[in-house]
Design an enzyme around this catalytic site. Sequence first.
Site, mmCIF file in Angstrom:
data_model
loop_
_atom_site.group_PDB
_atom_site.id
_atom_site.type_symbol
_atom_site.label_atom_id
_atom_site.label_comp_id
_atom_site.label_asym_id
_atom_site.label_seq_id
_atom_site.Cartn_x
_atom_site.Cartn_y
_atom_site.Cartn_z
ATOM 1 N N SER A 159 0.822 -1.207 0.000
ATOM 2 C CA SER A 159 0.000 0.000 0.000
ATOM 3 C C SER A 159 0.858 1.260 0.000
ATOM 4 O O SER A 159 0.484 2.270 -0.583
ATOM 5 C CB SER A 159 -0.883 0.056 1.245
ATOM 6 N N HIS A 166 -1.600 -3.090 -7.004
ATOM 7 C CA HIS A 166 -2.261 -2.714 -5.756
ATOM 8 C C HIS A 166 -3.763 -2.971 -5.866
ATOM 9 O O HIS A 166 -4.485 -2.253 -6.553
ATOM 10 C CB HIS A 166 -1.984 -1.228 -5.462
ATOM 11 N N GLU A 176 -4.631 -0.640 -9.093
ATOM 12 C CA GLU A 176 -3.557 0.313 -9.387
ATOM 13 C C GLU A 176 -2.346 -0.484 -9.879
ATOM 14 O O GLU A 176 -1.944 -1.460 -9.243
ATOM 15 C CB GLU A 176 -3.180 1.116 -8.131
ATOM 16 N N ASN A 235 -4.436 6.123 -2.089
ATOM 17 C CA ASN A 235 -4.229 6.332 -0.657
ATOM 18 C C ASN A 235 -3.642 7.709 -0.359
ATOM 19 O O ASN A 235 -3.820 8.244 0.730
ATOM 20 C CB ASN A 235 -3.332 5.233 -0.080
HETATM 21 P P1 NAI Z 1 -2.868 -9.664 6.621
HETATM 22 O O1 NAI Z 1 -2.139 -9.487 7.871
HETATM 23 O O2 NAI Z 1 -4.325 -9.912 6.640
HETATM 24 O O3 NAI Z 1 -2.215 -10.847 5.788
HETATM 25 C C1 NAI Z 1 -0.835 -11.059 5.649
HETATM 26 C C2 NAI Z 1 -0.617 -12.546 5.538
HETATM 27 O O4 NAI Z 1 0.711 -12.806 5.084
HETATM 28 C C3 NAI Z 1 -0.773 -13.295 6.866
HETATM 29 O O5 NAI Z 1 -1.726 -14.293 6.708
HETATM 30 C C4 NAI Z 1 0.624 -13.857 7.119
HETATM 31 O O6 NAI Z 1 0.564 -15.116 7.747
HETATM 32 C C5 NAI Z 1 1.168 -13.968 5.726
HETATM 33 N N1 NAI Z 1 2.628 -13.976 5.652
HETATM 34 C C6 NAI Z 1 3.492 -13.176 6.299
HETATM 35 N N2 NAI Z 1 4.753 -13.491 5.944
HETATM 36 C C7 NAI Z 1 4.682 -14.484 5.063
HETATM 37 C C8 NAI Z 1 5.635 -15.238 4.334
HETATM 38 N N3 NAI Z 1 6.921 -14.983 4.440
HETATM 39 N N4 NAI Z 1 5.192 -16.193 3.497
HETATM 40 C C9 NAI Z 1 3.895 -16.446 3.360
HETATM 41 N N5 NAI Z 1 2.952 -15.765 4.025
HETATM 42 C C10 NAI Z 1 3.331 -14.798 4.860
HETATM 43 O O7 NAI Z 1 -2.519 -8.366 5.722
HETATM 44 P P2 NAI Z 1 -3.328 -7.776 4.505
HETATM 45 O O8 NAI Z 1 -4.286 -6.777 4.986
HETATM 46 O O9 NAI Z 1 -3.790 -8.869 3.644
HETATM 47 O O10 NAI Z 1 -2.182 -6.967 3.753
HETATM 48 C C11 NAI Z 1 -1.219 -7.593 2.950
HETATM 49 C C12 NAI Z 1 -0.553 -6.562 2.073
HETATM 50 O O11 NAI Z 1 -1.521 -5.939 1.269
HETATM 51 C C13 NAI Z 1 0.131 -5.430 2.809
HETATM 52 O O12 NAI Z 1 1.275 -5.054 2.106
HETATM 53 C C14 NAI Z 1 -0.885 -4.322 2.796
HETATM 54 O O13 NAI Z 1 -0.331 -3.051 2.906
HETATM 55 C C15 NAI Z 1 -1.493 -4.532 1.428
HETATM 56 N N6 NAI Z 1 -2.837 -4.013 1.228
HETATM 57 C C16 NAI Z 1 -3.795 -4.112 2.210
HETATM 58 C C17 NAI Z 1 -5.081 -3.630 1.996
HETATM 59 C C18 NAI Z 1 -6.148 -3.799 3.027
HETATM 60 O O14 NAI Z 1 -7.200 -3.155 2.870
HETATM 61 N N7 NAI Z 1 -5.969 -4.602 4.033
HETATM 62 C C19 NAI Z 1 -5.428 -2.988 0.719
HETATM 63 C C20 NAI Z 1 -4.388 -3.010 -0.263
HETATM 64 C C21 NAI Z 1 -3.144 -3.478 0.019
#
Ligand code: NAI
Length: 651
Positions: free
Chosen positions: A404, A425, A437, A475
């Site tokens: 993000s 994104h 994006e 954002n």
């Molecule tokens: P989340 O915390 O829900 O999910 C992250 C997942 O990655 C977790 O399930 C974790 O176990 C897994 N993980 C961590 N390290 C890992 C590895 N080395 N190998 C495999 N899996 C691994 O986070 P979320 O919200 O899904 O965000 C993920 C990314 O997306 C971030 O970079 C965030 O900034 C971006 N993002 C989030 C949005 C949102 O609305 N939540 C919108 C757009 C982008």
Amino acid sequence: MSVTYQNRNGIAVVTIDNPPVNAMSQAIRQQIWDIAGQIEADDAVQAVVLTGAGRLFVGGADITEFNRPPLEPHLTDLFTRIEDATKPWVVALHGVAMGGGVEIALACRARVAAPGSRFALPEVNIGIVPGAGGTQRLPRLIGVEAALPVVAENKTLGHEAALKLGLIDRVIEGDLVEGALAFAAEMLAGPLPVLARDRAIADPGAEFWQAASARIAKSSKGLTAPGRALEALRLGVEQGFAQGMAHERETFLTLKASAEAAALRYLFFAERAAPKPAALKGITPRAVSLAGVVGGGTMGTGIVAALRNAGINVVLSERDEAALTRAKDTLSGIFGAAAKRGLISQADVEARMAGIRFVIGYADMADCDLVIEAVFEELSVKREVFAALSQICRPDTILATNTSYIDPRQIADGFAGPERFIGLHFFSPAHVMKLLEIIPLPQTAPEVLASAFDLARRLGKVPAQSGICEGFIGNRILKRYRQEAEALVLAGVAWADIDAALRGFGYAMGPFEMQDLAGLDISYLNREAARARGEDIPTTPGDLLVRAGRKGQKTGGGWYDYTPGDRKPQLSAEAAQILAPLVAANPVQMDASAILDRLLAAMADEGQRILDEGIASDASVIDLVEVHGYGFPRGKGGPMLIAAGKKDEAK
Ligand code: NAI
């Protein structure tokens, strides 16, 4: 561009040839008008077959004419001329008939169609109602109940439904024009079919209209046209064809000149241009049949669902078994919910799940054509992932980050194959939200960029290319919008008034309700991290709320209070007390339009900076981001369109 006419054994074949979609521009209308006159005067012709050249019959009116006053001959007059003709007209349809293409067919004596033909009156999508009899002739042919969803709710009819309902009279296998000629010859031998306008129509009754109005009011999300289409249809049923036609025409002309229709036309053209950036012309995207997703959290699971919905097989990688099980549960929940709503079958659910390989580690990513990383928003974690991927994957595997805020150049720095890195994104929930994006790095290969656009197309997303800056386009504007809203709160404006103003404008939620829904803690932690790095960030209302344990709905309160199980925000005396040290002592009354002016101007100002810095190539890209990623009301076009309108007014 031309309309031709050929006498085939006493039956005139009239062919509209105006690539790419045979739009009914002024020139085409004029030519059909003239030919209709010639045919009437030609004793050697007994009937007419009207057809379209190329891959479809007629895609509709020429929307590029909509910003000008209507030019003669009008479609309505042309269609009356066809109806009044002494030689009966049969239309032979293939591919798609939309808008004016359906309406001209409705004015003919009879309709035949090739298998696979589809029929739609999508006028409400661009803020208008059908303007040449669609709301009047269609219900007289197929009945009110079947016509209403086509006229007001954007329902497309396939050839089978069209045949069953009586919209078409015959499906022609084999050569369409030959089949239509045979049909016309048969028709001449018997009594002619009754014109749509002369057919009786049954009023389905008050209860039907009430239910339909309620349904359309709900589904139209504040847009005007769908309700007006229903109104035109109903008036024609109650007062007759001539009155109905007059009302429809008046409604069409009024809506066409409205700001809402202008905004929807603007988005229509922006959405059409978005998938085809000029710089990528002639560049072939790479094939993507197997995709990897790293991280099965909120975003990762949504991205997997989007990929599977588009038929792309996926390898999903997580850290451990427990996380994999959670991801699997989330995904079967997503597909299960779609099945429950009747969008897909139980067999589809199983097929979609079967197309996902759940793995730990990256070894199984070796064969992927594309890998999308969606792990925690932490540079070191993301770099670990790409360090591994850049070793394990094929050299031509596209490597994408869903970050993000983190600069993708830092994420990719130093890894093998820099030309294959890109930012993709997605927005939450990623299988629902339309925006994608696309963030190329300086070294991203054009072919990789083209592949990202192609992926957007396959996933049914609206692509928006963004340069690199904090928060990219969306954002970054969101941050500015929130800052402006908070500045109003600090000056003494009630946050409930601000939220109400934005809801009144057409957002589903205002900025403070939105923060409560999403949780205030993530941005708080970001600020704390920045403070720990020595950045000077003044205390914000969000800091005070989070420190008092008010992180939003999930903790029972944030800016508002919530009773368990109810998402309705209630004014919070506690929040007011917590924020008292930051907020101006004297409350300030600000009316909704002044609040809106402030927030919209801030968004547009940030958008202008984004343009000036070359982060976005066009103002319409910014508006697409707002509409498809941030809930900006579609009927308003976007902050940049509004700002441009204000500038024009000021001139
Ligand atoms: P989340 O915390 O829900 O999910 C992250 C997942 O990655 C977790 O399930 C974790 O176990 C897994 N993980 C961590 N390290 C890992 C590895 N080395 N190998 C495999 N899996 C691994 O986070 P979320 O919200 O899904 O965000 C993920 C990314 O997306 C971030 O970079 C965030 O900034 C971006 N993002 C989030 C949005 C949102 O609305 N939540 C919108 C757009 C982008």
